[in-house]
Structures are given as structure tokens and as C-alpha cells.
Design an enzyme around this catalytic site. Sequence first.
Site, short mmCIF file in Angstrom:
data_model
loop_
_atom_site.label_atom_id
_atom_site.label_comp_id
_atom_site.label_asym_id
_atom_site.label_seq_id
_atom_site.Cartn_x
_atom_site.Cartn_y
_atom_site.Cartn_z
N HIS A 1 -2.36 1.07 6.77
CA HIS A 1 -2.79 1.04 5.38
C HIS A 1 -2.86 2.47 4.84
O HIS A 1 -2.91 3.44 5.62
CB HIS A 1 -4.16 0.37 5.24
CG HIS A 1 -4.52 0.05 3.82
ND1 HIS A 1 -3.74 -0.75 3.02
CD2 HIS A 1 -5.57 0.44 3.05
CE1 HIS A 1 -4.29 -0.85 1.82
NE2 HIS A 1 -5.40 -0.13 1.81
N CYS B 1 0.81 -1.22 0.00
CA CYS B 1 0.00 0.00 0.00
C CYS B 1 0.85 1.27 0.00
O CYS B 1 0.61 2.20 -0.78
CB CYS B 1 -0.97 0.00 1.18
SG CYS B 1 -0.17 0.02 2.81
N HIS C 1 -6.28 1.82 -4.08
CA HIS C 1 -5.20 1.41 -3.17
C HIS C 1 -4.70 0.03 -3.57
O HIS C 1 -5.41 -0.76 -4.20
CB HIS C 1 -5.70 1.38 -1.72
CG HIS C 1 -6.91 0.52 -1.49
ND1 HIS C 1 -7.03 -0.32 -0.41
CD2 HIS C 1 -8.06 0.35 -2.21
CE1 HIS C 1 -8.20 -0.96 -0.46
NE2 HIS C 1 -8.84 -0.56 -1.54
#
Length: 270
Positions: free
Chosen positions: A98, A33, A110
Amino acid sequence: MNKIDKIIDWFRQRKGKVTYSMIHREGTASYDCSSSIFFAVCSALGIKDNDVRNTSNLGSFLVQHGFEKITENKEWTAKKGDIVIWAKRKGVPGASAHTGVFTDNSHIIHCNFKANGISENTEKFLLPLYDWNYEVYRLNEVEKTGWQQEEETDKWWYRNQDGSYPHNEWKKIGDNWFYFDENGYAYQEKWLKYKNEWYYFDKDCYMVHDKWLTVGEETFYFNDWGVCDLNYVRNIDGKQYAFNERGALIKDKIIKENGSIENLKDKKRA
């Protein structure tokens, strides 16, 4: 395409083509991420930096390159381009954190484990992450509307008032028609076949209409609607002209009163 659009476009170009990995996170086949955000921002802003950031130091990297932290653990009105960093405990990298970027006010793109790559989801899909600590970063960029020119390619695109841009579609701007390709660039010195009709766009991206135009060594005529007629005899300003299967003017030929076509070259030879 502005910097925010370039960040988002970086992700969309790789959607379905890369996988998720926290071990092999430095591209070009896989990212996690935070490395995906890092590379997308570097690409969009022209940053040369080999120190790939993670969620613990990504925020400071963003601030260093023109982003502003606009909120931390407080509700805000999301905008296209906002980058969110969630962490179970502030500053903790890895699986307990994240990050992603908003593509509009309600969707986030993402790189994630669940999709094993890049996915674009509604913000609601990620709501549980807001139970963690979160920070939001926004690029300080004034978004101009209207025509924009890509610096690297000199191609033109158009930003609507809501920040979106036309792609794969016609758009009337002022009194003129334009066509934008799948990447949002206006057709320029290029033919377009649309619903079995042929159109041409000049060097300034305008659809040619109601005029003659020479392309290469061939001459074409485009009617009021911008259509180039094929295999057609047309009366233009009181004169009859014939066009071949490509829509090009058949030179050295005239149309007689009975509608037949006479070849002037043959007449000269006789």
C-alpha cells in the site's frame, strides 16, 4: 501552490469522484493506491510518462524525479508531502502492499479498497501497516513562505509559516486585508459579497478601501472598512454624493441642503 500542495490537491479534487480498482487503475474514473500516487506526482511535477508504476517500482520512480528515500523501517518525524510505501515483503506489489501521502504530520490521503476511492485518515488508522516493510520518500523542495504566484494561471496564494495556506477566509498581511477563495487563491480584480456587504480587490489582490474606484463604466466609493455602500448618501471630503442600489455613483445629480436629490440633466433641459 508548490509541488507538494499540488500532489495533495490532485487527491482532494478527486475525493468522492473516483473509485478503487486494481484492474482499471489507469484513471480517470478509478485508480489503485500506487497508480493514484503516480498520476498525482506526474501532474504536480509536469512529468509525461505512460508507464504507470506499482508499489514494487514506485520508489525508484520517485527518486528519479527528485524525491529522496529518507528512511526504511525506522521511525521518523513525518512531514507534509512524505510518501510512504508499505509492503508485506519488500518489492511485492498488489494487495500485499500500500502507499499514501501525508497531508500534514499526522494525516494520510490515499486511494484504498475500504473507502472504494480516496480517503484522508489519521496515521493511526494505518498503524498496522507498519508491521510490514516500509520506505518513506520526501521531495527535495525548499518551501518558501509568504506570497506565491501560480505559474500556469498567474494567480496568487499565500503560504503560512507552518506550511498551510488560507482558504475561504480573510487574512491580514502587513497593513492590508486580503480574501482567499476555496482553492486558496487571493481575490484579484473581483467583487466579494460577505455578510451582505460588498468589497472589491484590485489587480494586486489588495482590498480597496477609503478611496474611489472605477470598475468598467461605473464609479464606486469604498469606506475605511472596504465596504461599498448601496442606496446611500455620503459626505466625502465635504461634498454629498448619492449611490444607487448597486453602490455605483449616481452621476449628474447633486444633493441639496434639504437632503433632496436634484437631477442636473433635468435642470439643463429646463
